[in-house]
Design a protein around this motif. Structure first.
Motif, PDB file in Angstrom:
ATOM      1  N   PHE A  38       0.834  -1.206   0.000  1.00  0.00           N
ATOM      2  CA  PHE A  38       0.000   0.000   0.000  1.00  0.00           C
ATOM      3  C   PHE A  38       0.867   1.253   0.000  1.00  0.00           C
ATOM      4  O   PHE A  38       0.639   2.188  -0.782  1.00  0.00           O
ATOM      5  CB  PHE A  38      -0.928   0.017   1.219  1.00  0.00           C
ATOM      6  N   ASN A  39       1.865   1.282   0.871  1.00  0.00           N
ATOM      7  CA  ASN A  39       2.721   2.461   0.984  1.00  0.00           C
ATOM      8  C   ASN A  39       3.488   2.728  -0.308  1.00  0.00           C
ATOM      9  O   ASN A  39       3.646   3.879  -0.728  1.00  0.00           O
ATOM     10  CB  ASN A  39       3.702   2.293   2.143  1.00  0.00           C
ATOM     11  N   GLU A  40       3.979   1.651  -0.952  1.00  0.00           N
ATOM     12  CA  GLU A  40       4.714   1.807  -2.209  1.00  0.00           C
ATOM     13  C   GLU A  40       3.812   2.369  -3.307  1.00  0.00           C
ATOM     14  O   GLU A  40       4.200   3.263  -4.059  1.00  0.00           O
ATOM     15  CB  GLU A  40       5.300   0.462  -2.645  1.00  0.00           C
ATOM     16  N   ILE A  41       2.586   1.835  -3.389  1.00  0.00           N
ATOM     17  CA  ILE A  41       1.650   2.284  -4.427  1.00  0.00           C
ATOM     18  C   ILE A  41       1.226   3.731  -4.178  1.00  0.00           C
ATOM     19  O   ILE A  41       1.227   4.558  -5.090  1.00  0.00           O
ATOM     20  CB  ILE A  41       0.406   1.376  -4.469  1.00  0.00           C
ATOM     21  N   PHE A  42       0.884   4.022  -2.918  1.00  0.00           N
ATOM     22  CA  PHE A  42       0.405   5.373  -2.599  1.00  0.00           C
ATOM     23  C   PHE A  42       1.502   6.404  -2.847  1.00  0.00           C
ATOM     24  O   PHE A  42       1.244   7.485  -3.386  1.00  0.00           O
ATOM     25  CB  PHE A  42      -0.062   5.453  -1.148  1.00  0.00           C
ATOM     26  N   ARG A  43       2.732   6.068  -2.482  1.00  0.00           N
ATOM     27  CA  ARG A  43       3.856   6.979  -2.702  1.00  0.00           C
ATOM     28  C   ARG A  43       4.040   7.244  -4.196  1.00  0.00           C
ATOM     29  O   ARG A  43       4.293   8.377  -4.610  1.00  0.00           O
ATOM     30  CB  ARG A  43       5.131   6.381  -2.111  1.00  0.00           C
ATOM     31  N   ALA A  44       3.905   6.196  -5.001  1.00  0.00           N
ATOM     32  CA  ALA A  44       4.049   6.356  -6.451  1.00  0.00           C
ATOM     33  C   ALA A  44       2.939   7.243  -7.012  1.00  0.00           C
ATOM     34  O   ALA A  44       3.204   8.166  -7.798  1.00  0.00           O
ATOM     35  CB  ALA A  44       4.032   4.989  -7.119  1.00  0.00           C
ATOM     36  N   PHE A  45       1.696   6.987  -6.615  1.00  0.00           N
ATOM     37  CA  PHE A  45       0.561   7.781  -7.095  1.00  0.00           C
ATOM     38  C   PHE A  45       0.712   9.250  -6.682  1.00  0.00           C
ATOM     39  O   PHE A  45       0.544  10.163  -7.488  1.00  0.00           O
ATOM     40  CB  PHE A  45      -0.748   7.227  -6.532  1.00  0.00           C
ATOM     41  N   HIS A  46       1.032   9.456  -5.403  1.00  0.00           N
ATOM     42  CA  HIS A  46       1.104  10.816  -4.877  1.00  0.00           C
ATOM     43  C   HIS A  46       2.258  11.596  -5.518  1.00  0.00           C
ATOM     44  O   HIS A  46       2.101  12.775  -5.861  1.00  0.00           O
ATOM     45  CB  HIS A  46       1.277  10.767  -3.358  1.00  0.00           C
ATOM     46  N   SER A  47       3.394  10.939  -5.684  1.00  0.00           N
ATOM     47  CA  SER A  47       4.547  11.606  -6.282  1.00  0.00           C
ATOM     48  C   SER A  47       4.287  11.965  -7.739  1.00  0.00           C
ATOM     49  O   SER A  47       4.646  13.051  -8.200  1.00  0.00           O
ATOM     50  CB  SER A  47       5.790  10.725  -6.171  1.00  0.00           C
ATOM     51  N   LEU A  48       3.681  11.042  -8.470  1.00  0.00           N
ATOM     52  CA  LEU A  48       3.399  11.301  -9.884  1.00  0.00           C
ATOM     53  C   LEU A  48       2.365  12.410 -10.032  1.00  0.00           C
ATOM     54  O   LEU A  48       2.462  13.245 -10.937  1.00  0.00           O
ATOM     55  CB  LEU A  48       2.918  10.025 -10.570  1.00  0.00           C
ATOM     56  N   LYS A  49       1.393  12.443  -9.141  1.00  0.00           N
ATOM     57  CA  LYS A  49       0.402  13.520  -9.167  1.00  0.00           C
ATOM     58  C   LYS A  49       1.084  14.870  -8.949  1.00  0.00           C
ATOM     59  O   LYS A  49       0.836  15.839  -9.674  1.00  0.00           O
ATOM     60  CB  LYS A  49      -0.655  13.296  -8.090  1.00  0.00           C
ATOM     61  N   GLY A  50       1.955  14.934  -7.947  1.00  0.00           N
ATOM     62  CA  GLY A  50       2.653  16.181  -7.660  1.00  0.00           C
ATOM     63  C   GLY A  50       3.566  16.608  -8.793  1.00  0.00           C
ATOM     64  O   GLY A  50       3.634  17.791  -9.150  1.00  0.00           O
ATOM     65  N   ALA A  51       4.281  15.624  -9.375  1.00  0.00           N
ATOM     66  CA  ALA A  51       5.193  15.934 -10.473  1.00  0.00           C
ATOM     67  C   ALA A  51       4.422  16.440 -11.694  1.00  0.00           C
ATOM     68  O   ALA A  51       4.849  17.383 -12.366  1.00  0.00           O
ATOM     69  CB  ALA A  51       6.006  14.696 -10.839  1.00  0.00           C
ATOM     70  N   ALA A  52       3.285  15.804 -11.981  1.00  0.00           N
ATOM     71  CA  ALA A  52       2.470  16.230 -13.124  1.00  0.00           C
ATOM     72  C   ALA A  52       2.011  17.675 -12.942  1.00  0.00           C
ATOM     73  O   ALA A  52       2.012  18.466 -13.890  1.00  0.00           O
ATOM     74  CB  ALA A  52       1.269  15.304 -13.284  1.00  0.00           C
ATOM     75  N   GLY A  53       1.640  18.020 -11.714  1.00  0.00           N
ATOM     76  CA  GLY A  53       1.238  19.394 -11.441  1.00  0.00           C
ATOM     77  C   GLY A  53       2.390  20.365 -11.614  1.00  0.00           C
ATOM     78  O   GLY A  53       2.224  21.466 -12.144  1.00  0.00           O
ATOM     79  N   MET A  54       3.580  19.949 -11.177  1.00  0.00           N
ATOM     80  CA  MET A  54       4.762  20.807 -11.258  1.00  0.00           C
ATOM     81  C   MET A  54       5.141  21.098 -12.713  1.00  0.00           C
ATOM     82  O   MET A  54       5.561  22.202 -13.044  1.00  0.00           O
ATOM     83  CB  MET A  54       5.925  20.145 -10.531  1.00  0.00           C
ATOM     84  N   PHE A  55       4.953  20.110 -13.586  1.00  0.00           N
ATOM     85  CA  PHE A  55       5.317  20.280 -14.987  1.00  0.00           C
ATOM     86  C   PHE A  55       4.139  20.757 -15.848  1.00  0.00           C
ATOM     87  O   PHE A  55       4.247  20.824 -17.069  1.00  0.00           O
ATOM     88  CB  PHE A  55       5.873  18.973 -15.551  1.00  0.00           C
ATOM     89  N   GLY A  56       3.007  21.057 -15.213  1.00  0.00           N
ATOM     90  CA  GLY A  56       1.871  21.585 -15.949  1.00  0.00           C
ATOM     91  C   GLY A  56       1.113  20.562 -16.759  1.00  0.00           C
ATOM     92  O   GLY A  56       0.415  20.910 -17.717  1.00  0.00           O
ATOM     93  N   LEU A  57       1.213  19.273 -16.383  1.00  0.00           N
ATOM     94  CA  LEU A  57       0.484  18.216 -17.094  1.00  0.00           C
ATOM     95  C   LEU A  57      -0.847  17.996 -16.388  1.00  0.00           C
ATOM     96  O   LEU A  57      -1.042  17.054 -15.624  1.00  0.00           O
ATOM     97  CB  LEU A  57       1.316  16.935 -17.110  1.00  0.00           C
ATOM     98  N   ASP A  58      -1.803  18.886 -16.656  1.00  0.00           N
ATOM     99  CA  ASP A  58      -3.057  18.911 -15.901  1.00  0.00           C
ATOM    100  C   ASP A  58      -3.879  17.638 -16.058  1.00  0.00           C
ATOM    101  O   ASP A  58      -4.500  17.166 -15.109  1.00  0.00           O
ATOM    102  CB  ASP A  58      -3.896  20.122 -16.327  1.00  0.00           C
ATOM    103  N   GLU A  68      -5.568   8.160  -6.823  1.00  0.00           N
ATOM    104  CA  GLU A  68      -5.031   8.252  -5.455  1.00  0.00           C
ATOM    105  C   GLU A  68      -6.151   8.304  -4.418  1.00  0.00           C
ATOM    106  O   GLU A  68      -6.090   7.629  -3.386  1.00  0.00           O
ATOM    107  CB  GLU A  68      -4.157   9.500  -5.334  1.00  0.00           C
ATOM    108  N   SER A  69      -7.180   9.090  -4.693  1.00  0.00           N
ATOM    109  CA  SER A  69      -8.290   9.234  -3.743  1.00  0.00           C
ATOM    110  C   SER A  69      -9.012   7.911  -3.520  1.00  0.00           C
ATOM    111  O   SER A  69      -9.330   7.540  -2.384  1.00  0.00           O
ATOM    112  CB  SER A  69      -9.277  10.296  -4.244  1.00  0.00           C
ATOM    113  N   LEU A  70      -9.259   7.178  -4.612  1.00  0.00           N
ATOM    114  CA  LEU A  70      -9.932   5.889  -4.486  1.00  0.00           C
ATOM    115  C   LEU A  70      -9.044   4.883  -3.763  1.00  0.00           C
ATOM    116  O   LEU A  70      -9.513   4.136  -2.900  1.00  0.00           O
ATOM    117  CB  LEU A  70     -10.302   5.353  -5.874  1.00  0.00           C
ATOM    118  N   PHE A  71      -7.768   4.877  -4.105  1.00  0.00           N
ATOM    119  CA  PHE A  71      -6.853   3.915  -3.496  1.00  0.00           C
ATOM    120  C   PHE A  71      -6.663   4.178  -2.006  1.00  0.00           C
ATOM    121  O   PHE A  71      -6.593   3.241  -1.203  1.00  0.00           O
ATOM    122  CB  PHE A  71      -5.503   3.945  -4.201  1.00  0.00           C
ATOM    123  N   GLU A  72      -6.600   5.440  -1.622  1.00  0.00           N
ATOM    124  CA  GLU A  72      -6.403   5.785  -0.209  1.00  0.00           C
ATOM    125  C   GLU A  72      -7.532   5.240   0.663  1.00  0.00           C
ATOM    126  O   GLU A  72      -7.324   4.905   1.835  1.00  0.00           O
ATOM    127  CB  GLU A  72      -6.303   7.297  -0.054  1.00  0.00           C
TER     128      GLU A  72
END
Length: 344
Positions: A38-58, A68-72
């Protein structure tokens, strides 16, 4: 943002999705270690979400936020039904397509529908409705995004790195114009749990550097076409962190000094001893992996900062917020200086 960070993101994004996919496959195979997966998956989802936002990939950010919300919501239950796992695996496939700027069909569902997946198929839950994920705009596509650096524009193309085999100690690229030497080195390297990719010419190996992303390159010095020293220089220009170990029956002082100036990690004299080869290869791989982990850790902190920044802003913690931003900026500047130093 510069092309170095973009290339690192492309590689790390693929690794995040691979990590999440492996975690779901473990859960689907009745893996008992739910919390770790769970922790590995959630970390991957959360990090990718943040990175996508940082690079403007809406589009990618919205998609990852939904997953992420469903998985959490599954954390307390410690179990996922087969249909729920399939839903997430499909979502990961869609994320890969969005990352490449491609169109993808995916039915987003709400929490109530997600819970119904425990006992129903997705088709039953959505009653035959289909929808498309928002297609990335041309500006969002990682295939077409342009980065302006020092008044010069470079097109940054997406990379598809070779996925490292599970339980592999590292990836070694072996280059030598003698097939017998290649056979001996490949057998020795693989016997110790490393992956080995072999090439008879350095120019052919260079074509695969960015795809394979080796943890160490083991190369002969005297070869037709591109020599080992020239090969080292070209690798250093592509990725200064990749260690290169050169081997030859005749290693002169001038050759050593020139190779070291191009970033060579070490040297092995022929005929080589197995223990010597394994010792220097193992050491170089460990050093490279440590550097990759450090860079990845810095990037993950950066990717996940957006949520913390929004929280601090909402709570009125402006002093803490600005201090953290300043610290992150200094880390990134020092990281860039280190990369420039290696490239010089």
């Amino acid at each position: 943002m510069d092309n170095l960070m973009l290339n690192e993101f492309l590689i790390e994004a693929e690794e995040m999705l691979d990590t999440a996919e492996d975690g779901f496959l473990n859960l689907d195979n009745d893996d008992t270690d739910f919390d770790n997966n769970f922790n590995e998956i959630f970390r991957a989802f959360h990090s990718l979400k943040g990175a996508a936002g940082m690079f403007g990939l809406d589009s990618l950010q919205t998609h990852m936020h939904s997953l992420e919300s469903l998985f959490e919501s599954t954390k307390d239950g410690h179990i996922l039904a087969r249909n729920q796992v399939d839903y997430f695996l499909n979502g990961i496939d869609v994320a890969r397509k969005l990352l490449q700027g491609e169109q993808a069909e995916f039915q987003r569902i709400n929490m109530e529908q997600f819970l119904k997946l425990k006992n129903n198929t997705l088709e039953e839950v959505i009653k035959g409705q289909t929808s498309k994920v928002e297609t990335p705009t041309k500006k969002e596509s990682m295939k077409q995004i342009d980065i302006e650096i020092e008044n010069e524009t470079e097109n940054v193309t997406s990379l598809t790195p070779k996925k490292k085999k599970r339980n592999s100690k590292g990836v070694i690229m072996i280059v030598d114009d003698e097939e017998d030497i290649i056979f001996i080195l490949k057998s020795l390297i693989e016997s110790e749990g490393f992956e080995a990719y072999t090439y008879l010419r350095a120019d052919e190996a260079l074509k695969d550097i960015e795809r394979i992303r080796p943890d160490t390159v083991l190369s002969d010095i005297k070869m037709p076409g591109i020599t080992g020293v020239e090969f080292t220089k070209k690798i250093h220009e592509i990725d200064s962190d990749i260690p290169v170990i050169l081997n030859s029956a005749y290693i002169t002082k001038d050759t050593v000094l020139e190779a070291l100036s191009y970033g060579a990690y070490g040297f092995i004299e022929k005929p080589f001893k197995d223990a010597k080869v394994l010792s220097i290869v193992t050491a170089s791989v460990k050093k490279h992996m440590a550097m990759k982990l450090l860079n990845k850790s810095i990037n993950f902190i950066l990717y996940q900062f957006s949520d913390l920044d929004q929280f601090l802003k909402k709570e009125g913690k402006e002093t803490i917020r600005m201090t953290l931003k300043k610290d992150l900026q200094q880390i990134l500047e020092q990281k860039k200086e280190l990369q420039n130093l290696k490239a010089s």
